[in-house]
Design a protein around this motif. Sequence first.
Motif, PDB file in Angstrom:
ATOM      1  N   ARG A   1      -3.791 -12.961   1.466  1.00  0.00           N
ATOM      2  CA  ARG A   1      -3.674 -11.611   0.921  1.00  0.00           C
ATOM      3  C   ARG A   1      -4.973 -11.155   0.267  1.00  0.00           C
ATOM      4  O   ARG A   1      -5.265  -9.962   0.238  1.00  0.00           O
ATOM      5  CB  ARG A   1      -2.502 -11.559  -0.071  1.00  0.00           C
ATOM      6  CG  ARG A   1      -1.166 -11.799   0.627  1.00  0.00           C
ATOM      7  CD  ARG A   1       0.001 -11.641  -0.297  1.00  0.00           C
ATOM      8  NE  ARG A   1       0.134 -10.320  -0.871  1.00  0.00           N
ATOM      9  CZ  ARG A   1       0.586  -9.246  -0.233  1.00  0.00           C
ATOM     10  NH1 ARG A   1       0.927  -9.340   1.048  1.00  0.00           N
ATOM     11  NH2 ARG A   1       0.690  -8.093  -0.860  1.00  0.00           N
ATOM     12  N   HIS A   2      -5.741 -12.084  -0.268  1.00  0.00           N
ATOM     13  CA  HIS A   2      -7.051 -11.703  -0.800  1.00  0.00           C
ATOM     14  C   HIS A   2      -7.983 -11.274   0.337  1.00  0.00           C
ATOM     15  O   HIS A   2      -8.773 -10.340   0.185  1.00  0.00           O
ATOM     16  CB  HIS A   2      -7.658 -12.857  -1.578  1.00  0.00           C
ATOM     17  CG  HIS A   2      -7.025 -13.068  -2.917  1.00  0.00           C
ATOM     18  ND1 HIS A   2      -7.303 -14.157  -3.711  1.00  0.00           N
ATOM     19  CD2 HIS A   2      -6.130 -12.331  -3.609  1.00  0.00           C
ATOM     20  CE1 HIS A   2      -6.605 -14.066  -4.821  1.00  0.00           C
ATOM     21  NE2 HIS A   2      -5.881 -12.968  -4.781  1.00  0.00           N
ATOM     22  N   HIS A   3      -7.888 -11.951   1.465  1.00  0.00           N
ATOM     23  CA  HIS A   3      -8.718 -11.574   2.609  1.00  0.00           C
ATOM     24  C   HIS A   3      -8.278 -10.225   3.170  1.00  0.00           C
ATOM     25  O   HIS A   3      -9.108  -9.415   3.608  1.00  0.00           O
ATOM     26  CB  HIS A   3      -8.631 -12.655   3.686  1.00  0.00           C
ATOM     27  CG  HIS A   3      -9.656 -12.521   4.773  1.00  0.00           C
ATOM     28  ND1 HIS A   3      -9.388 -11.903   5.972  1.00  0.00           N
ATOM     29  CD2 HIS A   3     -10.953 -12.899   4.832  1.00  0.00           C
ATOM     30  CE1 HIS A   3     -10.464 -11.918   6.739  1.00  0.00           C
ATOM     31  NE2 HIS A   3     -11.429 -12.517   6.074  1.00  0.00           N
ATOM     32  N   ILE A   4      -6.967  -9.956   3.163  1.00  0.00           N
ATOM     33  CA  ILE A   4      -6.472  -8.650   3.607  1.00  0.00           C
ATOM     34  C   ILE A   4      -7.021  -7.551   2.704  1.00  0.00           C
ATOM     35  O   ILE A   4      -7.457  -6.488   3.171  1.00  0.00           O
ATOM     36  CB  ILE A   4      -4.935  -8.645   3.611  1.00  0.00           C
ATOM     37  CG1 ILE A   4      -4.403  -9.622   4.668  1.00  0.00           C
ATOM     38  CG2 ILE A   4      -4.404  -7.243   3.870  1.00  0.00           C
ATOM     39  CD1 ILE A   4      -2.912  -9.806   4.620  1.00  0.00           C
ATOM     40  N   GLY A   5      -6.995  -7.792   1.396  1.00  0.00           N
ATOM     41  CA  GLY A   5      -7.557  -6.817   0.469  1.00  0.00           C
ATOM     42  C   GLY A   5      -9.036  -6.599   0.695  1.00  0.00           C
ATOM     43  O   GLY A   5      -9.545  -5.467   0.569  1.00  0.00           O
ATOM     44  N   GLU A   6      -9.751  -7.676   1.032  1.00  0.00           N
ATOM     45  CA  GLU A   6     -11.183  -7.543   1.322  1.00  0.00           C
ATOM     46  C   GLU A   6     -11.417  -6.690   2.563  1.00  0.00           C
ATOM     47  O   GLU A   6     -12.296  -5.820   2.575  1.00  0.00           O
ATOM     48  CB  GLU A   6     -11.780  -8.932   1.524  1.00  0.00           C
ATOM     49  CG  GLU A   6     -13.225  -8.928   1.982  1.00  0.00           C
ATOM     50  CD  GLU A   6     -13.708 -10.311   2.382  1.00  0.00           C
ATOM     51  OE1 GLU A   6     -14.803 -10.400   2.951  1.00  0.00           O
ATOM     52  OE2 GLU A   6     -12.986 -11.287   2.125  1.00  0.00           O
ATOM     53  N   VAL A   7     -10.620  -6.928   3.611  1.00  0.00           N
ATOM     54  CA  VAL A   7     -10.784  -6.163   4.843  1.00  0.00           C
ATOM     55  C   VAL A   7     -10.478  -4.684   4.604  1.00  0.00           C
ATOM     56  O   VAL A   7     -11.206  -3.792   5.065  1.00  0.00           O
ATOM     57  CB  VAL A   7      -9.873  -6.738   5.943  1.00  0.00           C
ATOM     58  CG1 VAL A   7      -9.881  -5.839   7.179  1.00  0.00           C
ATOM     59  CG2 VAL A   7     -10.311  -8.144   6.314  1.00  0.00           C
ATOM     60  N   LEU A   8      -9.397  -4.414   3.863  1.00  0.00           N
ATOM     61  CA  LEU A   8      -9.026  -3.035   3.574  1.00  0.00           C
ATOM     62  C   LEU A   8     -10.131  -2.319   2.808  1.00  0.00           C
ATOM     63  O   LEU A   8     -10.514  -1.187   3.142  1.00  0.00           O
ATOM     64  CB  LEU A   8      -7.719  -3.032   2.770  1.00  0.00           C
ATOM     65  CG  LEU A   8      -7.213  -1.689   2.261  1.00  0.00           C
ATOM     66  CD1 LEU A   8      -6.825  -0.792   3.430  1.00  0.00           C
ATOM     67  CD2 LEU A   8      -6.021  -1.883   1.326  1.00  0.00           C
ATOM     68  N   LEU A   9     -10.664  -2.977   1.798  1.00  0.00           N
ATOM     69  CA  LEU A   9     -11.702  -2.363   0.982  1.00  0.00           C
ATOM     70  C   LEU A   9     -13.007  -2.201   1.764  1.00  0.00           C
ATOM     71  O   LEU A   9     -13.686  -1.176   1.661  1.00  0.00           O
ATOM     72  CB  LEU A   9     -11.936  -3.213  -0.264  1.00  0.00           C
ATOM     73  CG  LEU A   9     -12.685  -2.547  -1.403  1.00  0.00           C
ATOM     74  CD1 LEU A   9     -11.831  -1.470  -2.036  1.00  0.00           C
ATOM     75  CD2 LEU A   9     -13.069  -3.577  -2.439  1.00  0.00           C
TER      76      LEU A   9
END
Length: 788
Positions: A436-444
């Motif tokens: 989920r941290h990587h998903i947040g990174e991709v989104l940002l």
Amino acid sequence: MTRIQLSQDAALALRLPPEQPQPGLWSGRQHHQCGWHHHWRQAAKWSPDLAVHACMLYNCDAQLHAKRPGLNGALSRFEAAKVVLEQVRPFYGTANIPMVSDRRACDKIVALVDANNKLRRIPQARRSSEATARQVDAMERRLDATFPLWSPNAEELIRNPEDVAFLASMKGDRVATFGAFDAKLQSKVKRRQEREAGAAARQARFTKEQQEMTVTSSMAVLESESDEDSDADETAAPPADNTPSRERKKTGTTAFIPPDILSRPSLVSLATRLKITPMQQAAFTRGLIAESGGNSANISTSYATADRSRRQVLEAISEEHHKQWTAPPMCTLHWDSKLTPMLSNVHQLEERLTVLVGDAERLKLLGVPAYTKGTDEACGTIIARLTCKLLQEWCCADQVVNMAFDTTASNTGHLTAACIAIQLSLGRPLLWSGCRHHIGEVLLSHIFTDLKNLVPHEYSGPLSCYIPGDAEPPFLGKLHAELTVCAAGVLDYKRGDYREFVQLCLVYLGAAGAAQTPVTFQRPGALHKARWMAKLLYTLKLALMEQHIVLLPQGTITTRQQVLKIRAFANFITHIYATWWLTCDTAVDAAWNDLTLYHHLYAYKSVDEGIAASAIKAMERHLWYLTGEMLPLALFSTKVPVGERRALADAILEHKPADLPLRAPQLRFGTDFGKPKFPTLSPTTSLADLANPDCWFGMHQLHVDPAFLSLEVEDWATSAAFQAGAVNVRAITVVNDCAERGVKLTSDFVAAARSEQHLQNVLQAVEHDRSKQPNLRCCKRKLNTDQD
């Protein structure tokens, strides 16, 4: 938050009298006569108007204040109201109830006193009239009710149903009581307080030792000048045992140093962890023995002995940990890879794969094998082969039910990616949990790249905060309040970039107390993919410095177009992204958080359509936790409303397959081992709309008994099936941070190894030593405890 009985409440802090007089017309003299200065030690509800009114009069009483040191005469009405407000404020914070502004609260307190004084000024001859009696009865009811200091829209700002129910009770029958924070948050705050207290104690101890050394040096000079004093010291008796510890001097200790001191496991593990080379360890041991008056010739302290013994001991430590470790029943598999220097040539790099398994409580590093890319074997197949080999060696392949991974193409592709290859090697399907941290990174990163922002310079000074516009949608105010409440709950245990991010968000939104606190920006570091939090930190700093940047020559830091983009990006971060990011690491809340974020993004189109469209496009590629396999986790989330959980349970029951248990998912690309198919969302999608037969595969994979689904949601907590399922579900981890820490561990200690097996032994020893002593600053205290 767990609701328990009240132990010490607002009435105790307001120092109510032991026996309250009859409600009605109160005076400061009556308070003093009733023993206002004594503690009221009985359990009570929240502060009624009577207690607030009494405390107000008490603080205005000139006779009582004349007895207090440092205060001359009575306080003014507004100052007394502020004293009362400060005594009431902690209990609103404990109950998570938003308050009105300080000015408004003080005005209400003064108005209460004025209304009571107005009745007191009625002559005795008129107090028997019917109109006066009605006014007195109305004042008595007002004094018996809870003093209203909550904001008008408090029910909309509060997210916890228990807090809403508590506020409703305080408005009505005042039956509810409140207690401490939930145990998890309380333990984190307690640990932080212990660290701060320990740091203060160490500083005090250091100051004391410095003073003792100064006194000892002065005494030594005097003794050298006086033979008489020297003779007296030789014949003086030792200090008595009852001498206070602060007056006794440390006299040293007598210890036996064994000849094989360099091969003791605890010292080998510690020396390896501290990156002390065998030569340095041998030299330090010789120096320690010499300074202690010993003969180093009786101890094996050569470099060859230190190097040889360290290799042997590390191998023994690694084998012992391998034998003693047992896998948890519900394991999540983590992996990540990175280029590291080769053991044979530090100037060349090679790929190393870090593999860990465990649950939310325990994690174990299995190994960090090296591999070579560019061969005929696909990268995903290599990762699967090495991973499954380690799982078999550690006897934990059967306990793995979930995979947590970075959402890169090498892991999530449809054909030869690592996730598919690992399942094929194990011969059974697993749950897919994108980090989920990587998903947040991709989104940002997707939004940040579209905006094309720059990196700022270091700055400390006056700040430009967020100013709502006249046409601002109402839901932004609600999101603003949600972030303020969420940040208050996590700020105590966040560190580094995460803590700075929370603080900058509060300052930007002008949260109460944050804007007035002096803020000094930390010096910016590198901006690259490995440090993606820099995008958040730099943008917020630029937005806060906007009024100063516009005074500089155009193009010095940003262009005119970039200032608008930075402001838009900062608004998105603080209103939409920050709350999701701070709560994204909980598995049971993942589906609800993602669906809520999707709805917020659609609503944000009315504010900034470009940013909203970019974020939605990125998020639609990462709906890992809205698939049927992961949807049952939401049944155990307290953030999901009761009605949504009931509807989700009914939808799961409607999609019950004929053959149970469902051992393989149906909605995946290709075979049962393929990537899960993401659902199609709309602004009105609910969790129940996403249910499908794959929900039963997720429940089978996590060993969740569906017997509780037919019960009412209020009865789930008492169901044995629900309680057992909650234990299994909460063991699942949905972030891959541990693999990144394993990569960092490998990078730090790869230079200390001389062979492949030696490196694996070093990593196992360092990991074990860190688990025993997470903080080396506490090693002295732990050593004393063990000796006792």
